[in-house]
Write a protein that holds these residues in place. Structure first.
Motif, short mmCIF file in Angstrom:
data_model
loop_
_atom_site.label_atom_id
_atom_site.label_comp_id
_atom_site.label_asym_id
_atom_site.label_seq_id
_atom_site.Cartn_x
_atom_site.Cartn_y
_atom_site.Cartn_z
N LEU A 153 -55.04 -36.77 -1.29
CA LEU A 153 -54.08 -37.18 -2.50
C LEU A 153 -53.10 -37.34 -2.43
CD1 LEU A 153 -54.28 -32.79 -2.91
CD2 LEU A 153 -55.82 -35.01 -4.65
N GLY A 154 -52.02 -37.77 -1.28
CA GLY A 154 -50.82 -38.50 -1.28
C GLY A 154 -51.41 -39.98 -1.63
N ARG A 155 -52.46 -40.91 -1.57
CA ARG A 155 -53.10 -41.95 -1.56
C ARG A 155 -53.24 -41.66 -3.54
NH1 ARG A 155 -55.84 -41.25 3.23
NH2 ARG A 155 -58.04 -41.41 1.71
N ALA A 156 -53.51 -41.09 -3.62
CA ALA A 156 -54.23 -41.10 -5.07
C ALA A 156 -53.69 -40.93 -6.39
CB ALA A 156 -55.60 -40.19 -5.19
N ARG A 157 -52.18 -40.62 -5.69
CA ARG A 157 -51.18 -40.30 -6.73
C ARG A 157 -50.50 -41.38 -7.28
NH1 ARG A 157 -48.63 -38.03 -3.07
NH2 ARG A 157 -46.42 -38.75 -2.57
N SER A 158 -50.21 -41.31 -8.30
CA SER A 158 -49.19 -43.24 -9.12
C SER A 158 -48.09 -42.31 -9.29
CB SER A 158 -50.09 -43.30 -10.06
OG SER A 158 -50.11 -43.41 -11.36
N ALA A 159 -47.46 -42.52 -9.79
CA ALA A 159 -46.17 -42.76 -10.99
C ALA A 159 -46.26 -40.82 -11.42
CB ALA A 159 -44.89 -43.03 -11.22
N THR A 160 -46.87 -41.35 -12.00
CA THR A 160 -47.24 -39.91 -13.09
C THR A 160 -48.50 -39.32 -13.27
OG1 THR A 160 -47.76 -41.59 -14.75
CG2 THR A 160 -45.84 -40.95 -14.99
N ALA A 161 -49.46 -39.53 -12.78
CA ALA A 161 -51.09 -39.37 -12.75
C ALA A 161 -51.75 -39.31 -11.49
CB ALA A 161 -51.76 -39.66 -14.07
N TYR A 162 -52.97 -38.42 -11.84
CA TYR A 162 -54.10 -39.24 -9.79
C TYR A 162 -54.29 -40.19 -10.37
CZ TYR A 162 -52.45 -35.02 -7.55
OH TYR A 162 -51.36 -34.28 -7.28
N ALA A 175 -66.91 -39.77 -4.12
CA ALA A 175 -66.53 -38.91 -5.28
C ALA A 175 -66.76 -37.67 -5.82
CB ALA A 175 -66.72 -40.27 -6.68
N MET A 176 -66.85 -36.86 -6.04
CA MET A 176 -67.26 -35.88 -6.38
C MET A 176 -67.61 -34.84 -8.44
SD MET A 176 -66.10 -32.52 -3.92
CE MET A 176 -64.27 -32.65 -4.85
N ASP A 177 -68.87 -34.67 -8.58
CA ASP A 177 -68.75 -34.49 -10.03
C ASP A 177 -68.02 -33.62 -10.99
OD1 ASP A 177 -70.87 -36.64 -10.06
OD2 ASP A 177 -72.52 -34.86 -9.55
N GLY A 178 -67.04 -32.71 -10.38
CA GLY A 178 -66.57 -31.13 -10.47
C GLY A 178 -65.78 -30.47 -9.28
N TRP A 191 -62.16 -35.53 -6.62
CA TRP A 191 -62.37 -35.21 -8.02
C TRP A 191 -61.23 -35.22 -8.86
CZ3 TRP A 191 -60.35 -31.29 -11.00
CH2 TRP A 191 -60.62 -31.48 -12.16
N THR A 192 -60.77 -35.91 -10.00
CA THR A 192 -59.97 -35.58 -10.80
C THR A 192 -60.07 -35.24 -12.14
OG1 THR A 192 -57.54 -36.46 -11.56
CG2 THR A 192 -59.06 -37.63 -11.21
N ASP A 193 -59.15 -34.50 -13.24
CA ASP A 193 -59.74 -34.29 -14.28
C ASP A 193 -59.62 -35.91 -14.95
OD1 ASP A 193 -56.73 -34.53 -14.27
OD2 ASP A 193 -56.59 -33.39 -16.48
N PRO A 194 -59.78 -36.55 -16.07
CA PRO A 194 -59.46 -36.96 -16.95
C PRO A 194 -57.75 -37.75 -17.06
CG PRO A 194 -61.24 -36.12 -17.31
CD PRO A 194 -60.55 -35.56 -16.85
N GLY A 196 -55.25 -37.56 -14.99
CA GLY A 196 -55.19 -37.36 -13.70
C GLY A 196 -54.13 -36.27 -14.17
N THR A 197 -54.02 -35.39 -14.32
CA THR A 197 -53.30 -34.17 -13.77
C THR A 197 -53.54 -33.12 -13.24
OG1 THR A 197 -53.94 -32.86 -15.26
CG2 THR A 197 -52.28 -34.37 -16.60
N MET A 198 -54.84 -33.22 -12.33
CA MET A 198 -55.23 -31.76 -11.52
C MET A 198 -56.24 -32.60 -10.74
SD MET A 198 -56.48 -28.86 -13.83
CE MET A 198 -57.18 -29.37 -15.12
N ALA A 199 -55.98 -32.71 -9.43
CA ALA A 199 -57.40 -32.89 -8.28
C ALA A 199 -57.58 -32.32 -7.64
CB ALA A 199 -55.86 -34.11 -7.56
N THR A 200 -58.33 -32.56 -6.92
CA THR A 200 -59.12 -31.56 -5.21
C THR A 200 -59.43 -32.28 -4.20
OG1 THR A 200 -59.58 -30.30 -7.05
CG2 THR A 200 -61.08 -30.33 -4.81
N ALA A 201 -59.01 -32.53 -2.71
CA ALA A 201 -59.87 -32.68 -2.08
C ALA A 201 -60.59 -32.20 -1.45
CB ALA A 201 -58.85 -33.74 -1.85
N VAL A 202 -62.33 -32.71 -0.42
CA VAL A 202 -62.87 -31.37 -0.32
C VAL A 202 -63.21 -32.00 1.29
CG1 VAL A 202 -64.76 -30.11 -0.13
CG2 VAL A 202 -63.40 -30.15 -1.93
#
Length: 482
Positions: A153-162, A175-178, A191-194, A196-202
């Motif tokens: 999640l740390g690597r995935a984030r940019s300044a304002t979004a995942y 990648a995950m579908d959901g 996974w992240t929403d379109p 980029g405000t939410m994200a999931t790592a599994v």
């Protein structure tokens, strides 16, 4: 896990900020060593023998170092999240030239796993983990896998979004579908929403358990990786040290301007036990242009007298805007100066290069006072004040040795500032902490701030923890560093 441990973010920031005066952006500790690296352990009576073989034998954080050992018993996952601490066992010894650490533990108590800790640059990182029985094996396996989720999640984030999944896949990341999907064993799903405000790592444990860290948006974390595995600590470390793109360093007064000499405010005994005074103690602050006036009235007058005649550092800053979970908050505008406290009276004045929502006064790095200067600052301090109520939480919501939570009314009856909630979403009276349980495996504690925000820590059952008391206060470290 202690119930209050995940809430006392303010205290954690104080401890870590004091130990790491000027962390370097992007600095990362070496990975924790484990069985796959050749770390082996046996326990005979109270004597723990850890052997570092293979790659671990020559690891610079191990070879010839004096290491501390902290052992404990861990519930087989998943278990209740809000239970009291169990006695542990501790010891310290130097690793021999043969790569052996033999430690006489300080007490005989049931334990199933141990953290091996070292000291680097004033902090105490875990350098290795060992298991002593099958339950410990489960705990070590999960705790070794969990930081990779936070790292992703740390690597995935940019300044304002995942970043989208297409930018992150590769290696072990798929990648995950959901957010409810599960990756194959040995891989990490993302996974992240379109927006980029939410994200999931599994990922999946060796025992087949689905391990997850989720940013649900709005500062809400959801994870079923137990707190002792270090996920919350890892994310706090990320906030403080700024791992990831564009992560800021910590602002503060220039070394050359920092007040010198031991502060009487933080002495032993300290008049305030090292706790700064604030609005509730009578501290008032206001700006007229760039001219700041801080009045010490009521109970806070004693703090003024304690540092009278000394040079103190004043920092004023805008309320930080929390970033994505696990990321450093957006650095606020911060304005610093150093002034001498008048020998008499109760008013401190200073001219700064700019204004801020809240200000803090420090003497020899000791926080003496803080106050808000704007409505945003007052709202920020109201949230901090609400979070402070969580300091009074009990150590457990379950009976000693219990496997289910007590009724909320039973818990609340034992603690004057707690109230039982009829439902998880029920309002909490100001100045109190609300608690709810299902009398089985789900529980929640919550506090409502005067600024209209609710902070929760919720055990959703099956080992799943949900809280927003983390990122909301990551900005506090700007107050607590110099």
């Amino acid at each position: 896990m202690r119930l209050r441990s995940a809430f006392l973010i303010t205290g954690a920031c104080l401890t870590i900020a004091a130990a790491a005066a000027a962390p370097v952006a992007g600095a990362a500790a070496p990975p924790v060593l484990g069985p796959a690296d050749g770390v082996q352990a046996t326990l005979t009576g109270q004597t723990l023998v850890v052997r570092f073989t293979g790659p671990s034998a020559t690891a610079p954080q191990i070879a010839g170092k004096q290491l501390d050992v902290a052992c404990a018993a861990h519930p087989a996952p998943p278990g209740l999240q809000f239970v009291g601490d169990k006695p542990g066992a501790h010891g310290s010894e130097t690793v021999t030239a043969e790569g052996v650490l033999q430690v006489k533990l300080d007490r005989a108590t049931p334990i199933d796993a141990c953290d091996i800790e070292g000291t680097e640059d004033g902090v105490v990182p875990t350098v290795a983990r060992v298991a002593l029985d099958p339950v410990g094996v489960l705990w070590v396996d999960e705790s070794m896998r969990a930081p990779a989720l936070a790292d992703l999640l740390g690597r995935a984030r940019s300044a304002t979004a995942y970043r989208p999944a297409a930018a992150m896949v590769g290696g072990t990341v798929v990648a995950m579908d959901g957010p409810s999907a599960t990756p194959p064993l040995g891989q990490i799903g993302y996974w992240t929403d379109p927006a980029g405000t939410m994200a999931t790592a599994v990922t999946v444990s060796a025992a087949g358990r689905r391990l997850v860290v989720q940013d649900l948006g709005g500062g809400m974390l959801r994870t079923n990786v137990i707190a002792e595995s270090g996920v919350l600590d890892h994310l706090l470390e990320s906030v403080l040290h700024g791992t990831g793109d564009g992560a800021p360093g910590l602002p503060g007064a220039n070394d050359a301007d920092r007040p010198r000499g031991s502060s009487p405010f933080g002495g032993t005994p300290s008049p305030y036990r090292g706790e700064p005074v604030g609005p509730h103690d009578g501290v008032r602050a206001r700006f007229a242009g760039r001219r700041l006036t801080i009045n010490f009235t009521g109970r806070s007058a004693k703090a003024f007298r304690t540092v009278a005649g000394r040079r103190v550092a004043i920092s004023c800053l805008d309320r930080p805007v929390p970033g994505l979970f696990g990321g450093a908050v957006t650095p606020p505008n911060t304005f610093d100066t150093v002034v001498r406290v008048p020998a008499h009276g109760g008013t401190l004045t200073a001219t700064l290069r700019g204004r801020g929502d809240a200000c803090t006064v420090r003497d020899d790095t000791i926080a003496v006072a803080f106050a808000a200067t704007t409505a945003a600052g007052h709202g920020w301090l109201a949230d901090v004040d609400a979070l402070g109520e969580l300091d009074h939480l009990p150590g457990s919501l379950a009976a000693a040795g219990g496997t289910t939570y007590l009724p909320a009314a039973t818990v609340a009856a034992k603690h004057p500032n707690m109230v039982a909630l009829a439902s998880p979403g029920a309002a909490v009276p100001r100045g109190h902490v609300g608690t709810w349980t299902d009398n089985a495996h789900q529980a929640l504690v919550a506090v409502d701030s005067a600024d209209g925000h609710r902070f929760v820590l919720s055990d959703e059952g099956d080992g799943m923890l949900r809280t927003n008391a983390y990122t909301q206060f990551s900005g506090l470290f700007f107050f607590l560093t110099d």
